[in-house]
Design a protein around this motif. Structure first.
Motif, short mmCIF file in Angstrom:
data_model
loop_
_atom_site.label_atom_id
_atom_site.label_comp_id
_atom_site.label_asym_id
_atom_site.label_seq_id
_atom_site.Cartn_x
_atom_site.Cartn_y
_atom_site.Cartn_z
N ILE A 43 43.41 -51.75 32.24
CA ILE A 43 44.69 -52.45 32.18
C ILE A 43 45.53 -52.14 33.43
CG2 ILE A 43 46.86 -52.64 30.91
CD1 ILE A 43 45.23 -51.93 28.36
N GLN A 44 45.56 -50.86 33.80
CA GLN A 44 46.36 -50.45 34.96
C GLN A 44 45.83 -51.09 36.24
OE1 GLN A 44 46.77 -46.17 35.45
NE2 GLN A 44 46.97 -46.39 37.67
N ILE A 45 44.52 -51.08 36.43
CA ILE A 45 43.93 -51.67 37.64
C ILE A 45 44.16 -53.17 37.67
CG2 ILE A 45 41.75 -52.10 38.83
CD1 ILE A 45 40.84 -49.34 37.82
N TRP A 46 44.10 -53.81 36.50
CA TRP A 46 44.37 -55.26 36.44
C TRP A 46 45.78 -55.57 36.94
CZ3 TRP A 46 47.40 -57.87 32.39
CH2 TRP A 46 47.43 -59.25 32.57
N LEU A 47 46.76 -54.83 36.47
CA LEU A 47 48.14 -55.05 36.91
C LEU A 47 48.30 -54.72 38.39
CD1 LEU A 47 50.09 -53.59 33.85
CD2 LEU A 47 49.89 -56.00 34.51
N CYS A 88 55.78 -53.12 32.75
CA CYS A 88 54.81 -53.93 31.99
C CYS A 88 53.95 -53.05 31.10
CB CYS A 88 53.93 -54.72 32.96
SG CYS A 88 54.78 -56.05 33.83
N LEU A 89 53.54 -51.88 31.61
CA LEU A 89 52.73 -50.97 30.81
C LEU A 89 53.52 -50.42 29.62
CD1 LEU A 89 50.92 -49.00 33.66
CD2 LEU A 89 49.84 -50.53 32.00
N ILE A 91 56.07 -51.88 28.12
CA ILE A 91 56.24 -52.99 27.17
C ILE A 91 54.95 -53.19 26.37
CG2 ILE A 91 56.57 -55.48 26.96
CD1 ILE A 91 58.45 -55.31 29.36
N GLY A 92 53.80 -53.14 27.07
CA GLY A 92 52.52 -53.29 26.38
C GLY A 92 52.28 -52.19 25.37
N ALA A 93 52.62 -50.94 25.75
CA ALA A 93 52.42 -49.82 24.83
C ALA A 93 53.31 -49.95 23.61
CB ALA A 93 52.72 -48.51 25.57
N ILE A 94 54.56 -50.37 23.81
CA ILE A 94 55.49 -50.53 22.68
C ILE A 94 55.03 -51.67 21.77
CG2 ILE A 94 57.85 -51.16 22.06
CD1 ILE A 94 58.76 -49.74 24.62
N ALA A 95 54.52 -52.75 22.36
CA ALA A 95 54.11 -53.91 21.57
C ALA A 95 52.80 -53.66 20.83
CB ALA A 95 53.96 -55.13 22.47
N LEU A 96 51.97 -52.75 21.36
CA LEU A 96 50.65 -52.55 20.78
C LEU A 96 50.71 -51.91 19.40
CD1 LEU A 96 47.63 -52.86 21.23
CD2 LEU A 96 47.63 -50.63 22.39
N ASP A 97 51.64 -51.01 19.19
CA ASP A 97 51.72 -50.31 17.90
C ASP A 97 51.96 -51.27 16.73
OD1 ASP A 97 51.90 -47.82 16.29
OD2 ASP A 97 53.97 -48.47 16.04
N PRO A 98 52.98 -52.14 16.79
CA PRO A 98 53.15 -53.09 15.68
C PRO A 98 52.00 -54.08 15.55
CG PRO A 98 54.71 -53.56 17.44
CD PRO A 98 54.09 -52.24 17.75
N MET A 99 51.37 -54.41 16.68
CA MET A 99 50.21 -55.31 16.62
C MET A 99 49.07 -54.65 15.86
SD MET A 99 50.29 -56.90 20.48
CE MET A 99 48.70 -57.73 20.27
N GLN A 100 48.86 -53.35 16.10
CA GLN A 100 47.82 -52.62 15.38
C GLN A 100 48.12 -52.58 13.89
OE1 GLN A 100 47.97 -48.87 17.43
NE2 GLN A 100 46.35 -49.40 18.88
N LYS A 101 49.38 -52.31 13.54
CA LYS A 101 49.75 -52.20 12.13
C LYS A 101 49.68 -53.55 11.43
CE LYS A 101 52.73 -48.19 12.87
NZ LYS A 101 54.12 -47.67 12.88
N ALA A 102 49.89 -54.63 12.19
CA ALA A 102 49.83 -55.97 11.61
C ALA A 102 48.42 -56.53 11.54
CB ALA A 102 50.73 -56.92 12.41
N GLY A 103 47.44 -55.77 12.04
CA GLY A 103 46.06 -56.22 12.00
C GLY A 103 45.73 -57.29 13.01
N GLU A 118 49.97 -44.22 23.69
CA GLU A 118 50.39 -43.02 24.41
C GLU A 118 49.63 -42.88 25.73
OE1 GLU A 118 49.54 -40.19 21.40
OE2 GLU A 118 51.48 -40.44 20.39
N PHE A 119 48.37 -43.27 25.74
CA PHE A 119 47.61 -43.27 26.99
C PHE A 119 48.23 -44.25 27.99
CE2 PHE A 119 44.48 -40.68 25.07
CZ PHE A 119 43.55 -40.32 26.02
N ILE A 120 48.63 -45.42 27.50
CA ILE A 120 49.22 -46.42 28.38
C ILE A 120 50.57 -45.94 28.93
CG2 ILE A 120 50.13 -48.78 28.48
CD1 ILE A 120 48.03 -49.57 26.42
N LEU A 121 51.33 -45.22 28.11
CA LEU A 121 52.60 -44.67 28.59
C LEU A 121 52.37 -43.63 29.69
CD1 LEU A 121 54.59 -44.28 25.24
CD2 LEU A 121 55.00 -45.94 27.06
N CYS A 122 51.34 -42.82 29.55
CA CYS A 122 51.01 -41.86 30.61
C CYS A 122 50.60 -42.58 31.89
CB CYS A 122 49.88 -40.94 30.15
SG CYS A 122 50.36 -39.74 28.90
#
Length: 265
Positions: A43-47, A88-89, A91-103, A118-122
């Protein structure tokens, strides 16, 4: 010729250290750590690639590449670009958690692992730190004075490995890899000031230099985007299709294949 020999030797040493580090960390960590780090780097290299405007290349090729105002403008652009990537990273990390919980992501895949945000935040932190690097690395590359640059690269790599090893021994688990990435970024940033000679690192903006850099670099955006799809697109595909355990072994194998192929080429 001298610059080429030095660059080849430094590159070979870096790849050798990387492979030795990979071998060491596979002994200390469970395979899933490499799957998490692999997709985070993808993801990081893509950005990075879709925002690549060729700052270092512009410094190397431009007749103004050694002017302090040109370097200050390039550094301002570097910080702005890295800050945007970091945002962007985050935002992606924050958005990923509810996406995981929502299936909304595939169950069992690396994207569904609760540690991935947490990896993305690092990764965001390491990218932001890199935005403050002095432009002296590109200046040394411009003059083919590569020995100080290689020392810095290898030094930051070795310190990062030591940090990862210590973190793994003291129980940080998979997060040891993310911690090592942050340490590597901080070490390289500090080293670009302390161990490389060059003009003062400043932030300035001069429109004529910005136009020169952007007009050259805009063509790299297209090439980098398609280059990423060719070299890293598999990471996203298999990261989604495979379980985290299978993808982790795939990531480890990819590290060895790419490193060995690059050394041979």
């Amino acid at each position: 010729m001298k610059g080429g020999v030095v660059a080849l030797g430094g590159f070979g040493a870096a790849q050798g250290i990387r492979l030795a580090s990979n071998l060491l960390m596979t002994r200390l960590l469970a395979p899933d750590a490499f799957g998490l780090m692999g997709i985070t780097l993808a993801i990081q290299i893509w950005l990075n690639m879709i925002s690549d405007v060729g700052l270092d290349a512009s410094i190397i090729r431009s007749k103004n590449g050694e002017e302090p105002t040109f370097l200050a403008t390039a550094r301002t652009m570097q910080l702005a670009r890295n800050s945007l990537i970091a945002i962007c990273l985050v935002i992606g990390a924050i958005a990923l958690d509810p996406m995981q919980k929502a299936g909304m992501v595939k169950e069992g895949s690396v994207f569904n692992d609760p540690r991935l945000p947490e990896f993305i935040l690092c990764a965001a932190l390491s990218v932001f730190i890199n935005g403050f690097n002095a432009m002296r690395i590109a200046l040394h590359n411009r003059s083919l004075n590569l020995i100080p640059v290689i020392r810095l690269e290898l030094g930051s790599q070795i310190i990062s490995i030591a940090a990862m090893t210590a973190a793994a021994v003291y129980g940080m688990g998979a997060y040891s890899l993310a911690f090592g990435a942050v340490v590597s970024a901080a070490t390289k940033c500090a080293g670009s000031f302390w161990f490389l000679k060059g003009p003062p690192a400043r932030f300035e903006f001069h429109r004529e230099h910005f136009d020169e850099i952007f007009n050259y670099g805009k063509w790299l955006l297209i090439a980098s985007t398609f280059g990423y799809l060719a070299t890293r697109g598999d990471q996203f595909i298999f990261g989604w299709l495979l379980t985290i355990d299978s993808f982790s072994f795939y990531s480890i194998a990819t590290i060895w294949i790419v490193a060995c192929r690059t050394i041979v080429e």
